[in-house]
Motif scaffolding. Structure first.
Motif, PDB file in Angstrom:
ATOM      1  N   SER A 393      29.879  45.249 -62.399  1.00 59.86           N
ATOM      2  CA  SER A 393      29.700  44.098 -63.275  1.00 59.86           C
ATOM      3  C   SER A 393      30.157  44.378 -64.689  1.00 59.86           C
ATOM      4  O   SER A 393      29.905  43.605 -65.590  1.00 59.86           O
ATOM      5  N   ASP A 498      23.229  43.512 -59.505  1.00 62.39           N
ATOM      6  CA  ASP A 498      23.806  42.647 -60.531  1.00 62.39           C
ATOM      7  C   ASP A 498      22.753  41.828 -61.266  1.00 62.39           C
ATOM      8  O   ASP A 498      22.932  41.461 -62.430  1.00 62.39           O
ATOM      9  N   ASP A 499      21.653  41.545 -60.592  1.00 59.69           N
ATOM     10  CA  ASP A 499      20.624  40.706 -61.198  1.00 59.69           C
ATOM     11  C   ASP A 499      19.651  41.491 -62.062  1.00 59.69           C
ATOM     12  O   ASP A 499      18.897  40.907 -62.831  1.00 59.69           O
ATOM     13  N   GLN A 502      15.045  45.886 -59.644  1.00 62.17           N
ATOM     14  CA  GLN A 502      14.270  45.216 -58.612  1.00 62.17           C
ATOM     15  C   GLN A 502      12.782  45.544 -58.708  1.00 62.17           C
ATOM     16  O   GLN A 502      12.386  46.676 -58.978  1.00 62.17           O
ATOM     17  N   THR A 507      13.549  40.411 -59.729  1.00 64.65           N
ATOM     18  CA  THR A 507      14.270  41.369 -60.562  1.00 64.65           C
ATOM     19  C   THR A 507      14.028  41.087 -62.037  1.00 64.65           C
ATOM     20  O   THR A 507      13.711  39.953 -62.427  1.00 64.65           O
ATOM     21  N   ASP A 509      16.100  41.362 -65.537  1.00 62.82           N
ATOM     22  CA  ASP A 509      17.405  41.538 -66.159  1.00 62.82           C
ATOM     23  C   ASP A 509      17.196  41.952 -67.607  1.00 62.82           C
ATOM     24  O   ASP A 509      16.629  41.193 -68.410  1.00 62.82           O
TER      25      ASP A 509
END
Length: 693
Positions: A393, A498-499, A502, A507, A509
């Motif tokens: 990403s 990507d989020d 966890q 998740t 961010d």
């Protein structure tokens, strides 16, 4: 009552590797004292107290330097030695985490044990204590426009942070932090940032590229930077020296800085602290000048002597390890990075476009995965963390950064991406007297092995107060609370995609956090680089991350190695470098933010690694010392081995030194350090010296 050092919210400031911790003597009354003096010497200090005591006890084993009332060196007492001095007036240099001086009139007995240093006096004695901390924060702000000429004037203020213009400025405590730079609509230079009168100027073409490259040299020389048709050094006597053109320009500036700095380290041995220096012994026969004579010259004359009487080739073989190179784009906005890059005396390279990732990373990743899929492991029981979840990403990242490259002791190059916020976050942190706080988060039950390993590592040093909190399988709300709370270090064990990171119910961010309270961190999950950068933007200073997938068993091994190193005061870049020596999986770990940050203070001063080899029944050691926020270029180090008297410039290798088994055991007894034997990393506490052959 014998005073000892305790954490406090006032009193003398002590620089810890990651942050300033404050200490004071338990029995004292503050007095107004700006400097500790002898008849011939002045020792500038930041704070001072006066006490009455019969003994001083320091919490580490230190070398103590003793001077008489005239400033002459009377004794150098190392931890393995002791000394008794008759009644007289003395200045004692008790420096450990900071420069600490004691002025007193008494007889003096100095001795140490494994953990502490003792100074016994002739009964109750009045003692003036003065301390000088590392000037780690800018003293103010200079505003410049995007015009290169204005930038030159801004960079010319960097030398105002030097505490002296003698060769002693090669000592890190005598180089202050350059003023902060902000880009604005007009040039504004506060009067306190006047360029020192060194008689040196640097002429360069009117481009941003040239300004960036000369910034560290201008800082160290206290030079004026002015427009000129070709890059060159000019002194008040009319001496000129070309700094090269085109592709040679950056190379020449870097070589001049290293050359002058190194020769200052040699010449300063004729000054206030005449320590026996290994590098002086090595190079003095090749010098065409008298060291004592050059010491008494003004800076501009010294510069001419260095550049005309000593070739680069003569000095190159003996230079300290420069370690750090910074690469940045020639955008005017990048001028705000210069004070922080210059403060570490990093060499600077300007590149028009960011360099793409190296094509060796997939090979390294595949090699690491293959290594941990062989032998006792299979792919089924050694899964890759997040392999099915993580995707690259980096393309979505828009945080402006500079690239810092570390190459210290022969390992592969360590690359750090550092946003400006990393450095601003560092200067914005306030000292505190609390124990070192560490939060360990394990958000996957399958990764408990790493948790159990690191939980037995952090906080195991009796001489430092640690507060370690372990968190299991946090929810998103709980993890956000941990990430935003103030702590010295965060060790995250779990999945990252990507989020974000966890949790049991989703998740988190990091780009959405209002603040990140951890000064430093290790995100031990796959492709954690972007989440790490977001933590820096939110308030952290530096962290260890990954660019690629990480094999679970390898992550456990590397994570526990890094934990042990950070626990013992190693900076982030050194921890990554040694982890790479420990395991090929370490190649997948990188740095975001400031790689010099550490979470604790090294017991032995300079963090070190010891290489050991045996030839013809003779044991040899080669010590390598690392830099950190507290221990920077130009400090000195002597191996704690009997019969070794010469100091070495930090950072550098000592070269191979013959030792006996008894000497090696005593060295390993002082502190638990990483040891490289037969290309494998061990810890000194685990080395069986008797079996070395």
């Amino acid at each position: 009552m014998n005073p000892t050092f305790e954490p406090t919210d006032d009193g003398l400031e002590v620089i810890d590797s990651i942050e300033r911790h404050r200490y004071r003597l338990t029995t004292h009354d503050p007095v107004s004292l700006e400097e500790v003096r002898t008849d011939r010497l002045q020792y500038p200090v930041d704070a001072a107290v006066e006490i009455t005591t019969a003994m001083l006890t320091l919490p580490t084993s230190n070398t103590v330097y003793v001077r008489d009332r005239d400033g002459s060196m009377v004794a150098e007492v190392r931890p393995s030695e002791q000394a008794s001095l008759p009644r007289d007036q003395y200045i004692l240099d008790l420096s450990g985490p900071l420069k600490l001086y004691a002025r007193l009139e008494s007889s003096v007995q100095i001795y140490s044990d494994t953990d502490q240093t003792y100074v016994s006096l002739d009964g109750s004695t009045a003692v003036s204590l003065g301390a000088r901390s590392y000037h780690r924060r800018p003293a103010g702000t200079v505003t410049t426009t995007s015009n290169p000429t204005d930038m030159m004037r801004a960079v010319s203020t960097f030398g105002s942070a030097l505490k002296t213009t003698t060769p002693e400025r090669s000592y890190p405590t005598l180089r202050g932090h350059p003023p902060k730079i902000e880009l604005g609509d007009e040039l504004h230079i506060p009067s306190q940032f006047a360029t020192p009168e060194t008689g040196v100027r640097i002429e360069i073409p009117n481009t941003t590229r040239h300004v960036f490259v000369v910034a560290p040299l201008a800082y160290y020389l206290g030079a004026d930077v002015v427009p000129g048709s070709t890059p060159r050094l000019v002194t008040e006597s009319g001496f000129t020296y070309s700094l090269g053109c085109g592709a040679d320009f950056a190379d020449t500036v870097e070589r001049v800085l290293k050359h002058v700095f190194f020769l200052d380290c040699i010449v300063r041995t004729e000054g206030t602290t005449p320590l026996p220096l290994h590098e002086r012994d090595a190079i003095e026969p090749a010098l065409a000048f008298n060291i004592e004579t050059v010491y008494d010259q003004p800076l501009s004359a010294q510069l001419e002597t260095y550049l005309t009487d000593v070739s680069f080739e003569t000095g190159d073989r003996h230079l300290p390890d420069w370690s750090l190179e910074t690469r940045l784009q020639p955008d005017p906005e990048r001028v705000e990075f210069l004070p922080f890059v210059t403060n570490s005396l990093s060499s600077i390279r300007v590149q028009d476009e960011p360099q793409p990732p190296t094509d060796t990373q997939p090979t390294v990743s595949a090699q690491a995965i293959e290594e941990f899929a062989r032998g006792d492991f299979t792919r089924s029981n050694s899964p890759v963390r997040d392999a099915e979840l993580a995707t690259t990403s980096n393309e979505g990242m828009s945080i402006p950064t500079i690239e810092q490259r570390w190459n210290s002791s022969g390992s592969t190059q360590i690359i750090s991406n550092a946003p400006l916020s990393a450095f601003h976050n560092s200067i914005g942190r306030q000292p505190k007297a609390d124990p070192i706080e560490i939060d360990v988060v394990c958000n996957d039950a399958a990764m408990r092995d790493e948790l159990e390993t690191v939980d037995g590592v952090y906080g195991t040093r009796a001489e430092l107060p640690f507060d370690v909190t372990v968190h299991y399988e946090l929810s998103t709300d709980e993890l956000e609370a941990v990430l935003e709370s103030d702590t010295d270090f965060l060790h995250f064990i779990g999945h990252i995609d990507d989020d974000g990171m966890q949790c049991s119910d989703g998740t988190v961010d990091a780009s959405l956090l209002e603040t990140s309270g951890a000064k430093a961190f290790l995100l031990n999950g796959c492709q954690s680089h972007d989440q790490g950068l977001h933590l820096i933007e939110a308030g952290s200073i530096g962290g260890i991350v990954t660019h690629d997938d990480v094999v679970n068993t390898g992550a456990v091994s590397v994570g526990s190695t890094i934990a042990r190193l950070l626990n013992r005061g190693y900076p982030l870049y050194a921890a990554v470098e040694i982890a790479r020596k420990k395991s090929v999986v370490g190649e997948q770990y990188h740095i975001v933010g400031d790689g010099l940050i550490a979470i604790a203070q090294s017991k032995v001063g300079s963090p070190e690694i010891c290489s050991v080899t045996v030839e013809n029944d003779q044991i040899f050691i080669n010590m390598y010392t690392y830099m950190s926020v507290r221990v920077k270029k130009g400090g000195v180090y002597v191996p704690s081995v009997d019969d070794i008297n010469s100091y070495h410039i930090v950072p550098s290798k000592t070269g191979w030194i013959p030792v006996t088994k008894t000497q090696l055991r005593e060295l390993f007894r002082i502190d638990n350090v990483p040891v490289l034997i037969d290309d494998e990393i061990q810890w000194s506490v685990d080395v069986n010296v008797e079996r070395l052959e």
